[in-house]
Structure formats: C-alpha cells, structure tokens
Enzyme design. Structure first.
Site, PDB file in Angstrom:
ATOM      1  N   LYS A  94      -9.340  -2.287   6.003  1.00  0.00           N
ATOM      2  CA  LYS A  94      -7.982  -2.843   5.905  1.00  0.00           C
ATOM      3  C   LYS A  94      -7.976  -4.212   5.231  1.00  0.00           C
ATOM      4  CE  LYS A  94      -5.840   0.072   9.310  1.00  0.00           C
ATOM      5  NZ  LYS A  94      -6.984   0.881   9.791  1.00  0.00           N
TER       6      LYS A  94
HETATM    7  C1  LIG Z   1      -6.984   2.232   9.921  1.00  0.00           C
HETATM    8  C2  LIG Z   1      -8.323   2.885  10.060  1.00  0.00           C
HETATM    9  C3  LIG Z   1      -8.527   4.250   9.733  1.00  0.00           C
HETATM   10  C4  LIG Z   1      -7.409   5.155   9.318  1.00  0.00           C
HETATM   11  O1  LIG Z   1      -6.864   4.833   8.047  1.00  0.00           O
HETATM   12  P1  LIG Z   1      -5.418   5.364   7.624  1.00  0.00           P
HETATM   13  O2  LIG Z   1      -5.118   4.687   6.338  1.00  0.00           O
HETATM   14  O3  LIG Z   1      -4.493   4.958   8.741  1.00  0.00           O
HETATM   15  O4  LIG Z   1      -5.518   6.852   7.504  1.00  0.00           O
HETATM   16  C5  LIG Z   1      -9.822   4.757   9.811  1.00  0.00           C
HETATM   17  N1  LIG Z   1     -10.852   3.988  10.220  1.00  0.00           N
HETATM   18  C6  LIG Z   1     -10.696   2.679  10.546  1.00  0.00           C
HETATM   19  C7  LIG Z   1     -11.869   1.904  11.006  1.00  0.00           C
HETATM   20  C8  LIG Z   1      -9.426   2.080  10.479  1.00  0.00           C
HETATM   21  O5  LIG Z   1      -9.283   0.786  10.814  1.00  0.00           O
END
Ligand SMILES: *Cc1c(COP(=O)(O)O)cnc(C)c1O
Length: 462
Positions: free
Chosen positions: A112
């Site tokens: 993220k």
């Molecule tokens: C947010 C997240 C996901 C999922 O990603 P999306 O874009 O919501 O599908 C998977 N793994 C981790 C570690 C995350 O923080």
C-alpha cells in the site's frame, strides 16, 4: 484525460478532481474514459529504466494537464525516496518459471506504500497550489492506516485521522500508526470492530455539515490515483522477465480487488499478460463468483491474513463495469441487488471476466504450509498474504509463461503467524528496528459519531 463513473450518473471529472473526490456522487467509482495504449516499442523501452522513470512513462498519459512533466517527476521522486530498496519493487526467483515481486520495501512494509506515498505527494502539490486544506479520514484493519499516516506525516495541507479497532490490529501495525510524532497525523483507537470504524467513517461522509466544515477527503482503495500507482510494477516486473517479447502471468493476494485491477489496466494498456490470478483466503467470495457467477456475501471469518478478510470487495465494481461493456445502469443495478443480499453475474459478463481473470482459494492450513515450504525450499520468509499468492500460483503454473506472485507485505508485519508456521522469527528491517522503542501517541474513543466528530473538529481548528 476525463474520468467517468461506473454508475454512469456522476459528473465527468479531470484527474485532479477524481483524485480529490474519491467516490463519485452517484456512489460509483471513477475510471478513465479511454484506456491509454502503450505500443510494443513503448513497453520495450522501459527495460533498464529506474522505477521512477518507468512510473513517469506509464502514468503520464493519465494525469492530463494536472501537473507539468517536471512537477510530476518531482512528485514521483519524493514518493519513492523513502523506500529501503534501490529497485523499489525487486523480483526474486522462487522456482523455475515462478518469481516473487517484493512490494514490501516501503516505509510501512506493505504494497500500500506504493500508492499511498504517491497520493500523499499528489495531494500536497495540488492543495498547495490551490491554497486549500483537506482532512483525510479513514478506517483501517491495519495496513492502509499505517501507510496513510506515513505518507501524509508532516505535510502542510492535510490532516489525517485514522480509525482502527482498539486491540484488534497487530502490534507492528499499531506502532506504525501511533509513533509518528508529527502534529497533523492522528491514530484513533475506537472501541469495536473494523466494521464499526468503517461505518463511522461513512457516517462522517454523510454528515454534510461536518463534511464541509472540516473539508473531508478519502484515500481508501477506490481512489483512482491509488489504482494507477499500482499499474507501474506490473510493467516493470513483466519487462524484467522478457515482456513485451513474451507473455507473463500474475497471481495477486486479493481483498478489495484494487491491486489486481491495476494488473487488468496494465493488460488493457497493452502489456502482454496471459492470466491474472485472483488468490483469496477462506473468505473466498471472489473465487466463488469467478467460478460460478454468484456474488453473495456470507460473513467474514477472521484469518491469519487479515488484510484479505473482506466480503464486499469494493474495486470489483470496476471489473464488473468493464465486463458489462461499460454499462453504468447495469452496474448500478448489480450494486442495488448487493444491498439486498447479492447478485448473479450474467453469462456474457462472466465470460468477459474469465478472459482475463482466473482464481483460487487457500485455507489456513494451506497458508501455513506454503510459508513453511517456501522457507525450506528457498530461504524466503513469506507473510501469510503472500503465501496465499504462492499457493494459488503453484496451481496455475504453465511451462512457457513466467508466473509473478505479488508479495504484498513483509513477514515482520505478521510475526506471530509466520513464526508459528515456519519456526522462524521474522526480524524487522534495519530502518525500523527501533519501532518498539519509539513513543506511542494514541487517542482512545468510544464507538460514537458525536465524540469522534468533535475530536476531529477540535484538532483541525487551526
Ligand atoms: C490490502 C492488502 C491486500 C489486498 O489488496 P487489495 O488491493 O485490497 O485486493 C493483500 N495483502 C496485504 C498485505 C494487504 O495489505
């Protein structure tokens, strides 16, 4: 570049407007009116470039005249300067034909950071120019909140309030939210579950008097600028493995469908992607839907991969909009049906989805086994989310198409689950080795809209 809503009834916006708005006024999500194309030669020319230069070339067509080339290059440079790896998104090989894309070298150790660090710089540049301020409020089960606090800390034009469920995030996640000392970021521990936090955030957006008074803005995963930032690493990793001269496939640990939808955009731009594989944990609504067409949420079962514990996958709406031939009213109708329980994807739309997407699920035992096996066979320690990707990817390997599995978080973010599965304690990387010694700053609040709003008003009265 103009942006349209998936529900067809909201005003058409520029990149900057879509970014600052987040959710469209008709409840839909913004998408570019047309998807920019990269030619075979454009893609081939990405080989050997820095991550930042590739990011500039991939994203430039989407931002229109919002920023000059120099401004946009500066924004990208600032966004990725805090990453702990020179490649930003390095690839490592797990097995013949199977590669891991490490997306956890950012400041809060999850993918993220790629989107949030960029969006922080984009907001700051845009707001400084217009002389305005916004107040970002978000709910988190852990990773989004820590990424947002790190991305916006110390910026001039933005205050950030993150609501997280008191006692229900990991200690690393909590400390990443509570230890930044800058006065413009605030970690709020709310009594209740993640759903309570999310509901209070929605209430604040629906309280128009409050919304206007503080200048509320959202940076959750439906924000188009976040999806766009994630498109870049599909290009850089595919090119490193031989694209555009050969095809590659991706497996993506999925929750809200934001990360894998970025892969779909890369494919639509011209990147030769064979399969985009959706990997889910035991909360497998997306796998069930892609298998049989039925999308009926049936309650979240908590797992050791909490960032994927989701039943209503918000960015899936964008994929549905495309699968229904960009029919806004058909998309709006599905979302209405979802409110009263669920929907069934039409046969034609399901076939359209399956042209790009495959799927698989991984239960808790399989997740632990994948962590253990990968550690034993390669010495790579996976976080539980990434392990789900590896397990599902192994079911989708093809002899002539390299598979890239996205590693979405650093194992040290989920130490208990990793240690239980592998017997290895995952140490924090050097740049945050002192996380447990830093002073925490947390405000505890009841699950009460009035109390939360008055605290935010008080702290934003500059
Ligand atoms: C947010 C997240 C996901 C999922 O990603 P999306 O874009 O919501 O599908 C998977 N793994 C981790 C570690 C995350 O923080």
């Amino acid at each position: 570049m103009r942006y349209v809503s998936t529900r067809g009834k909201a005003p058409i916006l520029s990149f900057e407007e879509a970014m600052l708005t987040g959710l469209a006024r008709d409840g839909g999500l913004y998408l570019p009116e047309t998807i920019p194309q990269m030619s075979h030669a454009d893609i081939a020319a990405l080989a050997g470039l820095s991550y930042e230069e590739a990011a500039f070339r991939v994203m430039r067509p989407y931002i229109g005249d919002a920023f000059t080339d120099t401004e946009f290059q500066d924004i990208i440079a600032r966004a990725y300067a805090g990453f702990a790896h020179a490649a930003r998104a390095p690839l490592v090989q797990l097995a013949p034909g199977h590669h891991l894309l490490e997306l956890f070298h950012g400041p809060t150790l999850a993918f993220k950071d790629f989107a949030m660090q960029l969006i922080g710089q984009l907001f700051e540049a845009s707001l400084t120019r217009s002389g305005s301020r916004v107040c970002i409020v978000g709910a988190t089960s852990g990773d989004t909140g820590s990424a947002a606090i790190d991305a916006f800390r110390g910026l001039e034009a933005v205050d950030v309030f993150i609501l997280y469920p008191h006692g229900r995030v990991s200690e690393v996640q909590r400390r990443q939210m509570s230890t930044p000392g800058e006065a413009n970021v605030h970690a709020l521990a709310v009594e209740g579950h993640f759903d309570d936090c999310q509901a209070r955030v929605k209430d604040m957006f629906n309280d128009f008097e409050f919304r206007d008074a503080v200048g509320l803005a959202g940076v959750n995963s439906i924000n188009w600028a976040r999806v766009l930032a994630q498109v870049v690493y599909y290009f850089t990793s595919a090119v490193a493995l031989g694209a555009p001269h050969r095809k590659v496939s991706f497996t993506v640990p999925t929750g809200n469908f934001g990360d894998i939808f970025a892969g779909y955009i890369a494919k639509r731009m011209g990147l030769p992607i064979d399969r985009l594989v959706v990997a889910t944990n035991q909360n497998d609504i997306l796998h069930r839907c892609l298998s049989g067409g039925d999308y009926t949420p049936d309650g979240v079962i908590p797992s050791i991969s909490p960032s994927m514990d989701i039943q209503v996958s918000s960015n899936f709406e964008r994929a549905l909009f495309e699968a229904y031939g960009r029919d806004g009213s058909a998309t709006a109708q599905l979302m209405d049906e979802l409110k009263s329980g669920g929907f069934t994807v039409s046969q034609g739309a399901l076939e359209a989805l399956r042209e790009s997407f495959s799927s698989g699920r991984c239960d808790e035992d399989q997740t632990r086994a994948a962590i253990r096996r990968t550690w034993n066979e390669t010495g790579e320690l996976l976080c539980p989310h990434s392990a789900i990707g590896v397990h599902v990817a192994e079911e989708h390997l093809k002899p002539d198409v390299p598979m890239i599995t996205l590693a979405t978080a650093h194992p040290a973010k989920f130490p208990a689950a990793v240690e239980e599965a592998s017997g290895q304690h995952p140490p924090l990387p050097a740049h945050m080795a002192d996380l447990y010694d830093r002073e925490e700053r947390i405000t505890e609040l009841p699950n009460d809209l009035g109390a939360i709003e008055s605290l935010i008003k008080e702290r934003t009265a500059h």
